[in-house]
Design a protein around this motif. Structure first.
Motif, short mmCIF file in Angstrom:
data_model
loop_
_atom_site.label_atom_id
_atom_site.label_comp_id
_atom_site.label_asym_id
_atom_site.label_seq_id
_atom_site.Cartn_x
_atom_site.Cartn_y
_atom_site.Cartn_z
N GLN A 127 1.00 -0.92 0.05
CA GLN A 127 0.07 -0.09 -0.24
C GLN A 127 0.93 1.38 0.61
O GLN A 127 1.81 1.00 -0.02
CB GLN A 127 -1.21 0.17 1.50
N ASP A 128 0.21 2.41 0.56
CA ASP A 128 0.99 3.67 0.56
C ASP A 128 2.23 3.28 1.46
O ASP A 128 1.45 2.78 2.47
CB ASP A 128 0.03 4.96 0.53
N LEU A 132 9.44 9.18 3.84
CA LEU A 132 10.97 8.24 3.80
C LEU A 132 11.38 8.73 5.16
O LEU A 132 11.43 7.74 6.17
CB LEU A 132 11.90 8.83 2.48
N ARG A 133 11.23 10.24 5.78
CA ARG A 133 11.39 10.87 7.25
C ARG A 133 11.08 9.76 8.50
O ARG A 133 11.28 9.75 8.99
CB ARG A 133 11.45 11.96 6.96
N GLY A 135 9.51 7.25 8.08
CA GLY A 135 9.73 6.17 8.33
C GLY A 135 10.70 5.45 8.98
O GLY A 135 10.81 4.62 9.55
N LEU A 136 12.34 6.17 8.31
CA LEU A 136 13.68 6.24 9.48
C LEU A 136 13.03 6.54 10.86
O LEU A 136 13.72 5.43 12.25
CB LEU A 136 14.29 6.82 9.12
N GLY A 139 10.42 3.94 12.49
CA GLY A 139 11.37 2.04 11.75
C GLY A 139 10.74 0.81 10.75
O GLY A 139 11.27 0.15 10.53
N THR A 140 9.95 1.57 10.06
CA THR A 140 8.97 1.04 9.05
C THR A 140 8.83 1.45 8.34
O THR A 140 8.19 3.42 8.35
CB THR A 140 8.20 0.13 9.89
N ILE A 141 8.56 1.41 6.60
CA ILE A 141 8.33 2.71 6.28
C ILE A 141 6.48 1.69 4.87
O ILE A 141 6.13 2.93 4.68
CB ILE A 141 8.83 2.91 3.85
N PHE A 142 6.32 0.84 5.37
CA PHE A 142 5.31 0.90 6.05
C PHE A 142 3.67 0.95 6.90
O PHE A 142 4.53 0.51 8.44
CB PHE A 142 4.97 -1.11 5.18
#
Lengths: 158, 95
Positions: A127-128, A132-133, A135-136, A139-142
């Motif tokens: 999914q979306d 990215l900031r 996500g870091l 601890g996950t981009i999901f």
């Protein structure tokens, strides 16, 4: 030998010589019949034991493969054995006894039919993603995998 | 996208960290979904961006990885001459 045997022996003793030969023959025949009956009974007992053992083995095999944890539940007060038998053996999970609480049982849980002590990981669908900031930072981009620990000292903090 | 003509070292490093982490997370996803075309496309974009960022960083501040040692414009071996990650003035303990 009891009196009935003696009476029977006399009634069957139709030989003109009225010797005891016919009674001896009758005695031997009766003893032989008893042996046969006893042997037959012993055979029946062995067969019953064998069948019972096979049924127990089959039940154990079925229960070990059973995926339903409710099948071993015993309905309180119900005398019907089908309440206690493994649900693998029947599609109808309801107890046939109308007064039994198990009769009201309807499978509604999503985990119904799943084995105990097993872990399940649902399939992830793309999914979306987070910025990215972020996500870091988390601890996950999901987003669906972002599971921050919110508990502290037994209470929820957020 | 960052201004590649006058990059800020800290911002560039932050962006490299973010994109690198996203690439790594996407690789983990693709390990279990190797045929997910949308994820593959996004991963390729992230990998391209990371490659461009590393090249840019190496060009202005020295290589961050052994793969980008050739991207530096310097005649000297900046790999050993540049400050180590923990020696950067505004980034303590950074890798």
């Amino acid at each position: 030998m009891d009196s009935s045997y003696m009476n029977d022996g006399r009634m069957n003793a139709c030989s003109p010589c009225s010797c005891n030969q016919s009674r001896r023959m009758e005695d031997l025949r009766r003893m032989d019949n008893r042996r046969r009956v006893d042997a037959s009974r012993r055979m029946d007992d062995r067969r019953r034991e064998e069948v019972s053992r096979r049924m127990d083995d089959r039940r154990c095999e079925v229960e070990s493969r059973c995926m339903n944890d409710k099948c071993r539940e015993e309905a309180p007060g119900c005398k019907d054995e089908r309440c206690r038998e493994c649900s693998c053996q029947t599609d109808d999970k309801r107890c046939p006894d109308k007064s039994c609480p198990m009769g009201k049982f309807e499978p509604f849980d999503k985990t119904d039919g799943l084995a105990l002590a097993m872990a399940y990981v649902p399939w992830q669908c793309y999914q979306d993603t987070f910025d990215l900031r972020k996500g870091l930072h988390v601890g996950t981009i999901f987003p669906e995998l972002c599971k921050p620990f919110c508990g502290k000292r037994g209470v929820r903090q957020c | 996208m960052l201004d590649l003509c006058q990059p800020n070292q800290k911002e560039l490093l932050d962006r490299i960290d973010e994109v690198s982490f996203a690439v790594y997370d996407m690789l983990l996803y693709l390990d279990t979904h190797p045929c997910d075309q949308r994820a593959l496309d996004d991963t390729r974009k992230l990998v391209e961006e990371r490659k461009l960022l590393l090249e840019t960083y190496a060009k202005f501040f020295g290589p961050l990885t052994a793969d980008s040692t050739a991207d530096s414009c310097s005649d000297s071996w900046l790999w050993v001459l540049q400050p180590w990650p923990w020696e950067l003035p505004d980034k303590k303990g950074r890798c």
